[in-house]
Design an enzyme around this catalytic site. Structure first.
Site, PDB file in Angstrom:
ATOM      1  N   CYS A  47       0.832  -1.098  -0.038  1.00 22.03           N
ATOM      2  CA  CYS A  47      -0.051   0.091  -0.067  1.00 22.03           C
ATOM      3  C   CYS A  47       0.961   1.145   0.263  1.00 22.03           C
ATOM      4  CB  CYS A  47      -0.930  -0.112   1.237  1.00 22.03           C
ATOM      5  SG  CYS A  47      -2.410   1.212   1.003  1.00 22.03           S
ATOM      6  N   HIS A  96      -3.836  -5.373   0.938  1.00 22.53           N
ATOM      7  CA  HIS A  96      -2.944  -5.860   2.070  1.00 22.53           C
ATOM      8  C   HIS A  96      -3.258  -7.159   2.299  1.00 22.53           C
ATOM      9  CE1 HIS A  96      -2.694  -1.712   3.937  1.00 22.53           C
ATOM     10  NE2 HIS A  96      -3.637  -1.498   3.127  1.00 22.53           N
ATOM     11  N   GLU A 153      -1.716  -8.873   4.431  1.00 26.94           N
ATOM     12  CA  GLU A 153      -1.716  -9.304   5.843  1.00 26.94           C
ATOM     13  C   GLU A 153      -3.130  -9.495   6.328  1.00 26.94           C
ATOM     14  OE1 GLU A 153      -0.860  -6.256   4.665  1.00 26.94           O
ATOM     15  OE2 GLU A 153      -1.285  -4.533   5.660  1.00 26.94           O
TER      16      GLU A 153
END
Ligand code: XMP
Length: 505
Positions: A78, A164, A166
């Site tokens: 990002c 993202h 994660e």
């Protein structure tokens, strides 16, 4: 070792968790002066996190450009990808913000996307995007709104993704980290296992002959933490529970009947329903509400403490998500104050004992199961410390609390009866601060609007609304307008996190 450079992302610590789960040593570093640490410690990979700023904004965190020529594999996520582009001569602009799910189409399945399907769901949270990649980069994937959703340098091991990985809502996020670590950084994966015996002996060693006072919320986090402490030190543990009247009714039942069996200890109950209602009188602002509840909690806690002068430690069920939501890191934005973090008396002489501090909800549940705790305790839904108070928008009064409790009970009852309660992460009602017109018994009725929030999540850091069957939504709605006095309308919240937080306040 992988270095994670934190530009203030709400989910930077999740990157660390994904790596830790894969058995990879990692360290979160502030961007300023990071080159020195990198040069000295020579990590095998670097991850640049997301962040709340725009790369062009005054004071936006940045990094020494030299890290791109060290030959160490880099993955920008990002803001990290935007910053990579910006520093290497690309163009970043605000075209269309994206929050929540997006559809990723992969066009290059080498290294970073090895084993990925052509199409998958990813989680986004960004304003800016890379509109022109720096020279030497190739696109690897795109979404509907982002052309360069993933890219890599032609000759150097520099990668960037706009989404993202994660976030647990990015379906193949773990695979992306596995690929980065094993295929690009060439570090072998060795997934880590939780070791209960080790956790118990660490508590034993830390506490020694001292006494521990334990604050219970009734939820999974504190009971799992408390069970570990009770198993480590037995009667040196003094558990207590503050009954604020703001929790669900079944909590008190569990505290009285189930917890003593699990812990082998009685839990002291401090009854304070009326006191909580009086500190909430006239309080409308959500943060002030949290502070008022936290303040009273501390006062009651201090009174309790006076009775146990031998206590040297305070046990809390704080998880990593509580910690990060409340305090965050240097460059991250403050979202809301979860009252079990940072609200303790300044002059408190006790040392904190927080066995769950580096774990997330799913891991806490896993530990609970390993400890053999009853399913209804481990599987129960998380309930916020300030309870119904942050689910009643505006001022909390006795009358509103009664309405909220009733509506919430109907929702939970229907969710349980239909088998959906177990399938979702959390479900609750919100007594909104708005009224709407209805016709009840041929007469005009102007009453409260109740909202339903039912979400899926793994670690509370991202969430999606649950696609409940219409027939179930209809039953819940009909029962709430019929059974809860003063309610005129029921609405269903269909917003993901991000952008919306799970709780409305
Ligand atoms: P938000 O609203 O921050 O919620 O997206 C994320 C998760 O945290 C819970 N929550 C809290 N838990 N004290 C807590 O112990 C709090 O003040 C608090 N506020 C929110 C929320 O229910 C969700 O599971």
């Amino acid at each position: 070792m992988i270095h994670i450079i934190d530009f203030g992302s709400q989910t930077c610590h999740l990157i660390s968790r994904r790596l830790t789960d894969l058995g990879i040593e990692n360290k979160i570093l502030e961007p300023s002066d990071v080159l020195k640490t990198i040069t000295k410690e020579e990590p095998q990979g670097i991850i640049l996190s997301g962040g709340p700023k725009s790369v062009y904004e005054k004071g936006a965190p940045t990094i020494d450009k030299k890290i791109f020529s060290l030959g160490i594999p880099i993955l920008g996520i990002c803001y990290g990808w935007q910053l990579t582009s910006h520093l290497l001569g690309g163009k970043v602009t605000l075209v269309k913000s994206e929050y929540g799910p997006a559809h990723l189409t992969v066009t290059n399945f080498e290294d970073l996307f090895y084993g990925f399907p052509k199409a998958s769901t990813v989680w986004e949270s960004h304003g800016d995007s890379v509109m022109k990649m720096p020279e030497g980069f190739d696109a690897l994937a795109s979404t509907e709104t982002v052309i360069f959703a993933a890219a890599k340098h032609k000759t150097k091991p520099i990668y960037g993704v706009q989404f993202h990985p994660e976030s647990s809502h990015t379906k193949k996020g773990v695979l992306l980290f596995e690929n980065f670590v094993s295929r690009i950084c060439k570090i072998p994966l060795k997934p880590k296992k939780i070791n209960i015996d080790e956790m118990i002996s660490q508590i034993k060693e830390k506490v020694g002959d001292n006494f521990v006072i334990g604050a219970f919320s009734g939820g999974t986090d504190s009971v799992v933490a408390g069970t570990l402490v009770a198993r480590a030190i037995g009667k040196q543990f003094i558990p207590f529970y503050v009954d604020s009247g703001l929790a669900r009714n079944d909590v008190l039942y569990r505290i009285k009947n189930i917890f003593p069996k699990i812990l082998g200890l009685k839990v002291t109950i401090i009854e304070a329903k009326n006191e909580f209602l009086s500190v909430l009188k006239g309080v409308v602002d959500p943060e002030l509400k949290r502070k008022a509840i936290g303040g009273l909690y501390i006062k009651l806690f201090e009174n309790e403490l006076k009775k146990h002068p031998r206590a040297k430690f305070l046990m809390q069920g704080t998880t990593y998500a509580d910690f990060i939501h409340s305090k965050g890191t240097k460059n991250s934005a403050h979202i809301k104050s979860h009252h079990n973090v940072g609200g303790l008396p300044k002059d408190m002489k006790l040392t904190l004992l927080e066995p769950m501090k580096y774990f997330y909800t799913d891991q806490v549940r896993q530990i609970g199961i390993m400890l053999g705790l009853p399913k209804e305790v481990v599987r129960q839904q998380p309930f916020p410390g300030p309870g119904h108070a942050v689910r009643i928008l505006g001022e909390v009064t006795k009358e509103k609390l009664e309405k909220q409790v009733l509506a919430d009970e109907v929702l939970v009852d229907e969710m349980k009866k239909s088998g959906w309660y177990e399938k979702v992460f959390q479900c609750w009602t919100i007594l909104t601060n708005s009224q709407s017109t209805a016709v009840k018994g041929d007469g005009r009725f102007f009453g409260d609007v109740v909202a339903l929030r039912v979400v899926s999540s793994k670690d509370r850091m991202s969430a999606d609304w649950v696609d409940l069957p219409y027939s179930l939504l209809q039953r819940i709605s009909t029962r709430i307008v019929n059974e809860v006095p003063g309610v005129s309308r029921v609405v269903y919240d269909i917003t993901t996190k991000p952008p919306a937080t799970m709780e409305w306040e």
